[in-house]
Design a protein around this motif. Structure first.
Motif, PDB file in Angstrom:
ATOM      1  N   ASN A   1      12.193  49.483  79.363  1.00 24.13           N
ATOM      2  CA  ASN A   1      11.910  48.536  78.294  1.00 24.13           C
ATOM      3  C   ASN A   1      12.554  49.042  77.014  1.00 24.13           C
ATOM      4  OD1 ASN A   1      10.889  46.450  76.778  1.00 24.13           O
ATOM      5  ND2 ASN A   1       8.844  47.320  76.632  1.00 24.13           N
ATOM      6  N   THR A   2      13.248  48.176  76.326  1.00 27.82           N
ATOM      7  CA  THR A   2      13.920  48.591  75.106  1.00 27.82           C
ATOM      8  C   THR A   2      14.030  47.440  74.119  1.00 27.82           C
ATOM      9  OG1 THR A   2      15.826  49.748  74.210  1.00 27.82           O
ATOM     10  CG2 THR A   2      16.252  48.128  75.928  1.00 27.82           C
ATOM     11  N   HIS A   3      14.378  47.781  72.915  1.00 28.73           N
ATOM     12  CA  HIS A   3      14.577  46.807  71.838  1.00 28.73           C
ATOM     13  C   HIS A   3      15.787  47.274  71.043  1.00 28.73           C
ATOM     14  CE1 HIS A   3      12.764  43.791  69.001  1.00 28.73           C
ATOM     15  NE2 HIS A   3      13.738  44.298  68.283  1.00 28.73           N
ATOM     16  N   LEU A   4      16.873  46.507  71.097  1.00 31.79           N
ATOM     17  CA  LEU A   4      18.107  46.903  70.418  1.00 31.79           C
ATOM     18  C   LEU A   4      18.048  46.555  68.933  1.00 31.79           C
ATOM     19  CD1 LEU A   4      20.816  45.882  73.048  1.00 31.79           C
ATOM     20  CD2 LEU A   4      19.483  47.984  72.881  1.00 31.79           C
ATOM     21  N   ALA A   5      18.962  47.135  68.176  1.00 29.80           N
ATOM     22  CA  ALA A   5      19.006  46.956  66.723  1.00 29.80           C
ATOM     23  C   ALA A   5      19.084  45.470  66.348  1.00 29.80           C
ATOM     24  CB  ALA A   5      20.197  47.706  66.134  1.00 29.80           C
ATOM     25  N   PRO A   6      18.341  45.053  65.340  1.00 29.42           N
ATOM     26  CA  PRO A   6      18.335  43.645  64.941  1.00 29.42           C
ATOM     27  C   PRO A   6      19.456  43.298  63.967  1.00 29.42           C
ATOM     28  CG  PRO A   6      16.777  44.850  63.622  1.00 29.42           C
ATOM     29  CD  PRO A   6      17.368  45.837  64.594  1.00 29.42           C
ATOM     30  N   PHE A   7      19.565  42.024  63.663  1.00 27.82           N
ATOM     31  CA  PHE A   7      20.442  41.552  62.592  1.00 27.82           C
ATOM     32  C   PHE A   7      19.595  40.715  61.641  1.00 27.82           C
ATOM     33  CE2 PHE A   7      20.725  38.330  65.912  1.00 27.82           C
ATOM     34  CZ  PHE A   7      20.565  37.146  65.208  1.00 27.82           C
ATOM     35  N   SER A   8      20.029  40.593  60.385  1.00 27.46           N
ATOM     36  CA  SER A   8      19.251  39.789  59.441  1.00 27.46           C
ATOM     37  C   SER A   8      20.031  38.604  58.885  1.00 27.46           C
ATOM     38  CB  SER A   8      18.735  40.659  58.293  1.00 27.46           C
ATOM     39  OG  SER A   8      19.812  41.240  57.601  1.00 27.46           O
ATOM     40  N   THR A   9      21.348  38.728  58.742  1.00 22.56           N
ATOM     41  CA  THR A   9      22.110  37.638  58.137  1.00 22.56           C
ATOM     42  C   THR A   9      23.139  37.031  59.085  1.00 22.56           C
ATOM     43  OG1 THR A   9      23.679  39.225  57.206  1.00 22.56           O
ATOM     44  CG2 THR A   9      21.837  38.552  55.804  1.00 22.56           C
ATOM     45  N   SER A  10      23.664  37.787  59.997  1.00 23.80           N
ATOM     46  CA  SER A  10      24.706  37.306  60.906  1.00 23.80           C
ATOM     47  C   SER A  10      24.528  37.974  62.258  1.00 23.80           C
ATOM     48  CB  SER A  10      26.091  37.653  60.347  1.00 23.80           C
ATOM     49  OG  SER A  10      27.080  37.512  61.335  1.00 23.80           O
ATOM     50  N   LYS A  11      24.790  37.227  63.335  1.00 24.80           N
ATOM     51  CA  LYS A  11      24.678  37.810  64.677  1.00 24.80           C
ATOM     52  C   LYS A  11      25.628  38.984  64.867  1.00 24.80           C
ATOM     53  CE  LYS A  11      24.338  33.409  66.416  1.00 24.80           C
ATOM     54  NZ  LYS A  11      24.662  32.393  67.406  1.00 24.80           N
ATOM     55  N   LYS A  12      26.713  38.988  64.114  1.00 28.69           N
ATOM     56  CA  LYS A  12      27.686  40.081  64.237  1.00 28.69           C
ATOM     57  C   LYS A  12      27.216  41.366  63.559  1.00 28.69           C
ATOM     58  CE  LYS A  12      31.684  37.158  64.862  1.00 28.69           C
ATOM     59  NZ  LYS A  12      33.015  36.784  64.398  1.00 28.69           N
ATOM     60  N   GLN A  13      26.230  41.246  62.683  1.00 28.72           N
ATOM     61  CA  GLN A  13      25.696  42.431  62.013  1.00 28.72           C
ATOM     62  C   GLN A  13      25.060  43.362  63.057  1.00 28.72           C
ATOM     63  OE1 GLN A  13      22.383  41.654  59.442  1.00 28.72           O
ATOM     64  NE2 GLN A  13      22.598  43.570  58.352  1.00 28.72           N
ATOM     65  N   ASN A  14      25.439  44.604  63.053  1.00 32.12           N
ATOM     66  CA  ASN A  14      24.929  45.634  63.979  1.00 32.12           C
ATOM     67  C   ASN A  14      25.346  45.401  65.432  1.00 32.12           C
ATOM     68  OD1 ASN A  14      23.636  47.155  61.980  1.00 32.12           O
ATOM     69  ND2 ASN A  14      21.777  45.930  62.150  1.00 32.12           N
ATOM     70  N   ARG A  15      26.305  44.501  65.703  1.00 34.85           N
ATOM     71  CA  ARG A  15      26.695  44.230  67.092  1.00 34.85           C
ATOM     72  C   ARG A  15      27.258  45.481  67.761  1.00 34.85           C
ATOM     73  NH1 ARG A  15      29.248  38.765  68.401  1.00 34.85           N
ATOM     74  NH2 ARG A  15      27.071  38.207  68.699  1.00 34.85           N
ATOM     75  N   GLN A  16      28.096  46.232  67.061  1.00 36.85           N
ATOM     76  CA  GLN A  16      28.655  47.443  67.662  1.00 36.85           C
ATOM     77  C   GLN A  16      27.549  48.448  67.963  1.00 36.85           C
ATOM     78  OE1 GLN A  16      31.859  47.960  68.794  1.00 36.85           O
ATOM     79  NE2 GLN A  16      30.876  49.715  69.753  1.00 36.85           N
ATOM     80  N   LEU A  17      26.562  48.547  67.078  1.00 40.40           N
ATOM     81  CA  LEU A  17      25.432  49.439  67.331  1.00 40.40           C
ATOM     82  C   LEU A  17      24.662  48.975  68.561  1.00 40.40           C
ATOM     83  CD1 LEU A  17      23.533  51.768  66.670  1.00 40.40           C
ATOM     84  CD2 LEU A  17      22.410  50.270  65.002  1.00 40.40           C
ATOM     85  N   ARG A  18      24.416  47.669  68.679  1.00 39.17           N
ATOM     86  CA  ARG A  18      23.729  47.153  69.881  1.00 39.17           C
ATOM     87  C   ARG A  18      24.539  47.412  71.137  1.00 39.17           C
ATOM     88  NH1 ARG A  18      22.785  43.129  66.194  1.00 39.17           N
ATOM     89  NH2 ARG A  18      24.350  41.709  67.058  1.00 39.17           N
ATOM     90  N   LEU A  19      25.849  47.266  71.038  1.00 37.29           N
ATOM     91  CA  LEU A  19      26.721  47.547  72.181  1.00 37.29           C
ATOM     92  C   LEU A  19      26.623  49.020  72.570  1.00 37.29           C
ATOM     93  CD1 LEU A  19      28.833  46.477  74.170  1.00 37.29           C
ATOM     94  CD2 LEU A  19      30.565  46.963  72.446  1.00 37.29           C
ATOM     95  N   ASP A  20      26.662  49.910  71.594  1.00 37.57           N
ATOM     96  CA  ASP A  20      26.529  51.346  71.868  1.00 37.57           C
ATOM     97  C   ASP A  20      25.163  51.667  72.467  1.00 37.57           C
ATOM     98  OD1 ASP A  20      29.072  51.714  70.842  1.00 37.57           O
ATOM     99  OD2 ASP A  20      28.363  52.419  68.871  1.00 37.57           O
ATOM    100  N   GLN A  21      24.113  51.032  71.945  1.00 34.01           N
ATOM    101  CA  GLN A  21      22.771  51.255  72.490  1.00 34.01           C
ATOM    102  C   GLN A  21      22.687  50.781  73.943  1.00 34.01           C
ATOM    103  OE1 GLN A  21      20.651  49.027  69.483  1.00 34.01           O
ATOM    104  NE2 GLN A  21      19.887  50.907  68.537  1.00 34.01           N
TER     105      GLN A  21
END
Length: 78
Positions: A22-42
């Motif tokens: 079970n996990t929860h990846l990094a969120p975004f607040s203004t754009s879906k692309k925000q933190n996308r690379q971090l979510r991909l790495d996670q």
């Protein structure tokens, strides 16, 4: 990585072990692309780490990916 992952192996019979992830990846607040690379790495880290080994018979993963199904984050474990 700011979010965590929980991995538990549950023995449900003498012969069957299920790995629950079970996990929860990094969120975004203004754009879906925000933190996308971090979510991909996670997601890569989870797939590379949580699915290793053969001490379990079945793995069930529950994730809040905080992204859309057409993103690379969803396809990382395939």
């Amino acid at each position: 990585m700011t979010r965590k992952v929980l991995v538990v192996d549950v023995k449900i019979s003498e012969k069957t072990v299920i790995r629950l992830i079970n996990t929860h990846l990094a969120p975004f607040s203004t754009s879906k692309k925000q933190n996308r690379q971090l979510r991909l790495d996670q997601a890569k880290f989870i797939c590379d780490s949580a699915f290793h080994g053969n001490s379990w018979d079945l793995a069930i993963i529950g994730m809040d990916m905080n992204d859309t199904p057409d993103s690379t984050v969803y396809r990382v474990c395939y």
